[in-house]
Structures are given as C-alpha cells and as structure tokens.
Enzyme design. Structure first.
Site, PDB file in Angstrom:
ATOM      1  N   ASP A  49       8.230  13.413  85.913  1.00 18.83           N
ATOM      2  CA  ASP A  49       8.644  12.183  86.587  1.00 18.83           C
ATOM      3  C   ASP A  49      10.050  12.335  87.149  1.00 18.83           C
ATOM      4  OD1 ASP A  49       8.080   9.044  86.812  1.00 18.83           O
ATOM      5  OD2 ASP A  49      10.179   9.338  86.242  1.00 18.83           O
ATOM      6  N   TYR A  54      17.480   9.828  92.223  1.00 18.45           N
ATOM      7  CA  TYR A  54      18.126  10.496  91.096  1.00 18.45           C
ATOM      8  C   TYR A  54      19.073  11.587  91.591  1.00 18.45           C
ATOM      9  CZ  TYR A  54      14.568   8.335  88.048  1.00 18.45           C
ATOM     10  OH  TYR A  54      13.754   7.456  87.373  1.00 18.45           O
ATOM     11  N   GLN A 176       5.655   1.401  85.431  1.00 19.83           N
ATOM     12  CA  GLN A 176       6.666   2.170  84.705  1.00 19.83           C
ATOM     13  C   GLN A 176       7.821   1.245  84.304  1.00 19.83           C
ATOM     14  OE1 GLN A 176       9.719   5.754  85.632  1.00 19.83           O
ATOM     15  NE2 GLN A 176       7.577   6.255  86.041  1.00 19.83           N
ATOM     16  N   PRO A 206      12.276   5.420  75.840  1.00 17.30           N
ATOM     17  CA  PRO A 206      11.779   5.083  74.496  1.00 17.30           C
ATOM     18  C   PRO A 206      12.865   5.175  73.430  1.00 17.30           C
ATOM     19  CG  PRO A 206      11.022   7.265  75.158  1.00 17.30           C
ATOM     20  CD  PRO A 206      11.638   6.639  76.371  1.00 17.30           C
ATOM     21  N   ARG A 227      25.343  10.575  75.880  1.00 17.66           N
ATOM     22  CA  ARG A 227      25.133   9.838  77.124  1.00 17.66           C
ATOM     23  C   ARG A 227      26.158   8.738  77.305  1.00 17.66           C
ATOM     24  NH1 ARG A 227      19.212   8.075  79.071  1.00 17.66           N
ATOM     25  NH2 ARG A 227      19.192  10.325  79.379  1.00 17.66           N
ATOM     26  N   SER A 289      18.874  17.292  77.883  1.00 19.07           N
ATOM     27  CA  SER A 289      19.980  18.060  78.448  1.00 19.07           C
ATOM     28  C   SER A 289      20.007  19.478  77.895  1.00 19.07           C
ATOM     29  CB  SER A 289      21.314  17.362  78.156  1.00 19.07           C
ATOM     30  OG  SER A 289      21.488  17.176  76.764  1.00 19.07           O
ATOM     31  N   GLU A 296      12.045  19.370  69.906  1.00 16.65           N
ATOM     32  CA  GLU A 296      12.040  18.419  68.805  1.00 16.65           C
ATOM     33  C   GLU A 296      11.256  17.148  69.145  1.00 16.65           C
ATOM     34  OE1 GLU A 296      13.062  18.464  65.537  1.00 16.65           O
ATOM     35  OE2 GLU A 296      13.097  20.596  66.021  1.00 16.65           O
ATOM     36  N   ASN A 297      11.513  16.600  70.336  1.00 14.50           N
ATOM     37  CA  ASN A 297      10.930  15.304  70.661  1.00 14.50           C
ATOM     38  C   ASN A 297       9.426  15.354  70.900  1.00 14.50           C
ATOM     39  OD1 ASN A 297      13.417  14.135  70.364  1.00 14.50           O
ATOM     40  ND2 ASN A 297      13.868  14.019  72.544  1.00 14.50           N
TER      41      ASN A 297
END
Length: 329
Positions: A49, A54, A176, A206, A227, A289, A296-297
């Site tokens: 996505d 961006y 979205q 999320p 962030r 990043s 992990e995610n």
C-alpha cells in the site's frame, strides 16, 4: 501468511499488508526501504500500500524499485489519489482531470500497467460524485485500475458512492480507515454500511501512530528515533501528543504490555492481532523503518486471541477509546 477476501469481491489480500507512508523517500534510505520490502515478501506479504502524496510522490518510486523482479501477478499493488501533488489548482482533489492525470503518473512511478486497488484518499465535497466515479469507471474499463476503494469516508459518503458504483459497474470493494484498540470510530456506522455494500476494511495505523508499540513510557522522555521524535513540530506530532501522549493512556498501554507478555506476544503483535480478530477487517497495514520490525510484526498473522483477552483489553482501555463516528476522516 493467511489471505482474506477483500469484501465480497474475488480479490484476496494478505491479512497483513506492507505500507510505506512516512518511511520510504523520507525517514529511511533506499537500501533500508528495499530490505524492508524484501522482509515483507519473505514473510508472505503480497499486499503493498502506498499513495501518490507520500513523501511528495517519492514513496511510489521507491516501492517500485524495491519490487523490481517480483512477478507482478503475485502481488496486490494499491495506491491513492486526492491530496495535492503539485502547485496548480487541478493538482488535487477528485476531479476527472486530476484522477486521470494522477493515475497515469502513479502508473509511471510504480512502473506497472495497472493498479489493483485505487483509493479515493479522502472525500471531495467540491466535486460531483458522479464525475469522480465516471473517471474511476473509465480507468476500470481501460484496465488501468482493477478495483476501487475509499479512505476515511463516512458511512453516508460510502452509501452514496456505492450506489453510483453499482450504477456505473465500478467494483468498489475496499475502505481504508484508521483502526486500532484505541481508535474505533468505524464500528458504529462505517462497518455496518460496508458490510451491507460488500466492502472490506484494509485498516491503517493498528499501532495507533506508534503508541501501541510500547516505546513511550509515562513520565519518560520521548525516545530518540521514534516516530514522535522525528515528527516533532509537525501537525502530525501535535495531534499525536494531544490525543495519545497522555499519562493515563501511557499507563494503560504499559498494562497492555503485561497482557501481551502473558500470552507470549510483544505489544505490537498483540495490537495487530487485536485488529485481525474482527471479521470486517480484510487486512492490517504495517509500516517499518527496519526489516526486523517486519519480521516481528508479521508474527501477529494467524494469532487467535481468547475472548477473555479481548475483554481484558477493553477493561484496561475503558474511558480511553475513541468511538465517535463523527471523527471519521
């Protein structure tokens, strides 16, 4: 990696998608961006996505470079149109002129012949909805767009758009919105509307802009490189601080970390798994990043949370959850 149907359509998307908002073309160098995309592919992610706005259009080009050599038919490539991409009065919005020109520009940057899901990034009250959907219809007929979606539209806007989509034979299949343990504004109106219209949810943030990453502790300085630190002084940071960087929220998040540890998950994994428990969610978008974050995610994929854990989360966050449907968009 599991795959889910997007709404009532025949399109399958990976239940975890990779997004490059903020990161590609801005926060990370291209080599790191490519490593993150490779990590996503290695984990079985097929849905990517991005958006023309961006990083001032750079993110689409970086993603294209990172996906070079990947069989096009093996992935779902999604981008968006609405926000300004130039200084002119027609370089924004959902007019026919801007949609057609923006689509062609995105195709060029993405180095592809078609977009799997093309999103109206926001609702444009200044343009007749018929004009917007006629442009989408033409792009679908030309084969440049396979499916259409909307991002951060209200239930009323989605209802009107869905009626036009049916009339013009446009496959409107995706919404979205932002969605997380803390931000549930779609539950009351958008979700039932989309279920009625056969539209699935591909949700962003999320981790609630990183608050559910566990990086931010109450009464502690903001970690360097996070962030929140890199966005300091920007409107995004101001909203983040005002909304979530409050002591009561951070204390609750610290308790959520303990819940995650009890069931063998990290807090980000718990947050993503929570989103994926909901049948109206087709996919949850993660960003990264560094490739380690992807590794992990993605472990949240396929996790089933017991009802007791879901109830415990609600109890810990009681009084902190944003549910007001008027805050959609």
């Amino acid at each position: 990696m599991n795959h889910r149907r997007l709404g009532a359509s025949g399109l399958y998307v990976s239940e975890i998608a990779f997004g490059n908002w903020i990161t590609h073309g801005a926060q990370v160098d291209n080599d790191t961006a490519h490593a993150c995309v490779r990590a996503a592919l290695d984990a079985g992610i097929t849905t990517f996505d991005t958006a023309d706005v961006y990083s001032d259009t750079k993110a689409e080009a970086v993603l294209s470079q990172a996906l070079r050599g990947v069989r096009r038919e093996s992935i779902e490539l999604c981008t968006k149109v609405y926000h300004p991409t130039g200084a002119g009065p027609n370089d924004r919005g959902l007019s026919r002129k801007h949609i057609m020109e923006a689509c062609h520009a995105s195709l060029h940057r993405l180095q592809t012949d078609y977009i799997d899901v093309y999103y109206a990034h926001r609702f444009d009250p200044s343009v007749p909805l018929e004009e917007t959907f006629l442009a989408f219809s033409d792009l679908v007929r030309q084969g440049k767009v396979l499916y259409v979606g909307v991002s951060e539209w209200t239930a009323e806007q989605i209802t009107k758009g869905a009626a036009l989509a049916r009339e013009m034979k446009v496959p409107l299949i995706s919404s979205q919105p932002q969605y997380s343990m803390l931000w549930r504004v779609i539950d009351a109106e958008v979700v039932p509307t989309c279920e009625r219209e056969g539209i699935g949810q591909v949700v962003w943030s999320p981790l609630a802009q990183g608050i559910l990453s566990g990086k931010y502790a109450p009464d502690q300085p903001i970690p360097q490189g996070s962030r929140a630190s890199t966005a300091a002084g920007a409107p995004f940071f101001d909203r983040l601080v005002g909304q979530w960087m409050r002591k009561e929220v951070l204390f609750a998040v610290a308790q959520l970390s303990a819940v995650a540890q009890e069931i063998g998950l990290t807090l980000p994994q718990l947050a993503i798994a929570w989103v994926l428990q909901h049948p109206h969610v087709s996919s949850a978008i993660i960003g990264a990043s560094k490739p380690e974050q992807v590794h992990e995610n993605v472990k949240a994929a396929g996790v089933r949370l017991d009802p007791e854990v879901m109830n415990q989360i609600d109890q810990l966050l009681d009084g902190l959850i944003e549910r007001d449907p008027a805050k959609t968009g």
